[in-house]
Design an enzyme around this catalytic site. Structure first.
Site, PDB file in Angstrom:
ATOM      1  N   HIS A  31      21.756  -3.157  15.158  1.00  0.00           N
ATOM      2  CA  HIS A  31      21.261  -4.490  14.800  1.00  0.00           C
ATOM      3  C   HIS A  31      22.119  -5.534  15.507  1.00  0.00           C
ATOM      4  O   HIS A  31      23.035  -5.175  16.274  1.00  0.00           O
ATOM      5  CB  HIS A  31      21.246  -4.669  13.275  1.00  0.00           C
ATOM      6  CG  HIS A  31      22.560  -4.373  12.608  1.00  0.00           C
ATOM      7  ND1 HIS A  31      23.685  -5.151  12.788  1.00  0.00           N
ATOM      8  CD2 HIS A  31      22.935  -3.365  11.780  1.00  0.00           C
ATOM      9  CE1 HIS A  31      24.678  -4.661  12.086  1.00  0.00           C
ATOM     10  NE2 HIS A  31      24.259  -3.559  11.472  1.00  0.00           N
ATOM     11  N   HIS A  34      25.859  -5.040  15.757  1.00  0.00           N
ATOM     12  CA  HIS A  34      26.283  -4.094  16.809  1.00  0.00           C
ATOM     13  C   HIS A  34      26.169  -4.747  18.194  1.00  0.00           C
ATOM     14  O   HIS A  34      27.027  -4.537  19.052  1.00  0.00           O
ATOM     15  CB  HIS A  34      25.415  -2.833  16.801  1.00  0.00           C
ATOM     16  CG  HIS A  34      25.484  -2.027  15.543  1.00  0.00           C
ATOM     17  ND1 HIS A  34      24.419  -1.911  14.680  1.00  0.00           N
ATOM     18  CD2 HIS A  34      26.483  -1.291  14.994  1.00  0.00           C
ATOM     19  CE1 HIS A  34      24.750  -1.129  13.668  1.00  0.00           C
ATOM     20  NE2 HIS A  34      26.000  -0.745  13.830  1.00  0.00           N
TER      21      HIS A  34
HETATM   22  P1  AMP Z   1      28.038   1.665  11.904  1.00  0.00           P
HETATM   23  O1  AMP Z   1      26.971   1.972  12.887  1.00  0.00           O
HETATM   24  O2  AMP Z   1      27.526   1.064  10.630  1.00  0.00           O
HETATM   25  O3  AMP Z   1      29.022   2.781  11.703  1.00  0.00           O
HETATM   26  O4  AMP Z   1      28.890   0.477  12.542  1.00  0.00           O
HETATM   27  C1  AMP Z   1      29.413   0.581  13.840  1.00  0.00           C
HETATM   28  C2  AMP Z   1      30.354  -0.567  14.062  1.00  0.00           C
HETATM   29  O5  AMP Z   1      29.651  -1.794  13.918  1.00  0.00           O
HETATM   30  C3  AMP Z   1      31.517  -0.601  13.063  1.00  0.00           C
HETATM   31  O6  AMP Z   1      32.708  -0.943  13.770  1.00  0.00           O
HETATM   32  C4  AMP Z   1      31.108  -1.695  12.113  1.00  0.00           C
HETATM   33  O7  AMP Z   1      32.214  -2.351  11.519  1.00  0.00           O
HETATM   34  C5  AMP Z   1      30.384  -2.643  13.064  1.00  0.00           C
HETATM   35  N1  AMP Z   1      29.472  -3.536  12.349  1.00  0.00           N
HETATM   36  C6  AMP Z   1      28.424  -3.197  11.558  1.00  0.00           C
HETATM   37  N2  AMP Z   1      27.848  -4.308  11.036  1.00  0.00           N
HETATM   38  C7  AMP Z   1      28.544  -5.360  11.516  1.00  0.00           C
HETATM   39  C8  AMP Z   1      28.463  -6.779  11.343  1.00  0.00           C
HETATM   40  N3  AMP Z   1      27.535  -7.341  10.582  1.00  0.00           N
HETATM   41  N4  AMP Z   1      29.356  -7.550  12.002  1.00  0.00           N
HETATM   42  C9  AMP Z   1      30.313  -6.994  12.795  1.00  0.00           C
HETATM   43  N5  AMP Z   1      30.442  -5.669  12.994  1.00  0.00           N
HETATM   44  C10 AMP Z   1      29.594  -4.872  12.352  1.00  0.00           C
END
Ligand code: AMP
Length: 280
Positions: A31, A34
């Site tokens: 999203h 990311h």
């Molecule tokens: P995930 O795919 O949920 O494991 O997240 C992958 C990376 O994206 C991780 O480092 C999360 O902290 C980061 N992330 C997810 N959502 C957000 C957001 N809204 N703002 C900043 N980073 C994010």
């Protein structure tokens, strides 16, 4: 953009790729949050460096099989987002290739993981540490970008790098939000339209608590009460899973905010558990 599946792919393509190599680890279902991490990685890589995004739904960090099975995996959509954003490499290993069936070694963290999110998710952060260790070893990045939204995860990864002497720079990226202030998350899709209207109360409550701190309040209890009061008023059916004011470095709960600190919370809206935090 080159898609890497296996060790052979990595040896063929990555070992000769010019540095710096900036890694953005994700579980896919990408999203705007990311995208922002990927753009940051592009800036860090500069004109000659490379960005690698890993997309891997890490089975060993899920404590409930149901969560794992229902985790969205829109891989074609994710690949086209990466392509559009100018990502150089996407690493998409299969779980059965990534983990040996008889694997017996895991990276475990014994202090920060038992707090906050870790208190109700035993084994979760060991799963995270293990997958990140493997990604660092396999891809050998110069730096890796992590979101501040997952503050505990970020802190644990910094500790992993410090304690295991990795030469990978950890870049913290600010939380990306909807216009309403709600932190972007793949979990937001599970909210009903009504819950979606109420969920920004988390951010509002954190801002109110922050304001009290800025006005000189140092009692963690009183600062956290401000958050609770706001949530009770604005989203009375939500349920706080945890709410704590912790030391920004070791995540231990504070009574008085006498050092850099973070308010971290997880709140249920129906079945959906949302996390957010604010640095004091
Ligand atoms: P995930 O795919 O949920 O494991 O997240 C992958 C990376 O994206 C991780 O480092 C999360 O902290 C980061 N992330 C997810 N959502 C957000 C957001 N809204 N703002 C900043 N980073 C994010």
């Amino acid at each position: 953009m080159i898609q890497l599946h296996s060790d052979t792919d990595i040896q063929e393509h990555l070992q000769t790729a010019p540095n710096p190599l900036i890694l953005v680890p994700t579980m896919g279902a990408l999203h705007v949050g990311h995208f922002s991490l990927i753009q940051r990685a592009k800036e860090l890589a500069g004109e000659h460096g490379n960005v690698v995004v890993s997309i891997f739904v890490n089975p060993i960090q899920f404590d409930r099989t149901q969560d794992l099975e229902s985790y969205p995996q829109p891989i074609e959509q994710d690949l086209s987002h990466c392509e559009r954003l100018g990502v150089d490499y996407v690493y998409t290993p299969k779980s059965e290739d990534f983990y040996f069936p008889d694997r017996s070694i895991e990276v475990s963290e014994n202090s920060l993981s038992s707090l906050l999110c870790g208190a109700t998710r035993p084994g979760h952060f060991d799963g995270v540490c293990t997958v990140i260790t493997k990604l660092f070893n396999i891809l050998q990045p110069t730096a890796a970008v992590f979101g501040q939204k997952d503050y505990q995860q970020l802190t644990i990864i910094k500790r992993l790098v410090r304690d295991l002497s990795y030469r990978v720079e950890i870049i913290a990226h600010p939380t990306v939000r909807e216009l309403s202030g709600l932190a972007m998350s793949s979990r937001n899709a599970g909210l009903t339209p009504d819950e979606l209207k109420l969920a920004p109360a988390i951010r509002e409550g954190l801002l109110k608590a922050h304001e009290l701190y800025e006005n000189g309040e140092r009692s963690a209890d009183r600062i956290l009460s401000k958050f609770r009061l706001h949530l009770d008023k604005s989203a009375p059916h939500s349920k706080i899973d945890y709410l704590e004011c912790v030391c920004a470095e070791n995540l231990h709960a504070l009574k008085d905010v006498d050092r850099p600190a973070v308010i971290a919370t997880a709140v249920f809206f129906g079945q959906v558990r949302l996390i957010d935090n604010i640095v004091l």
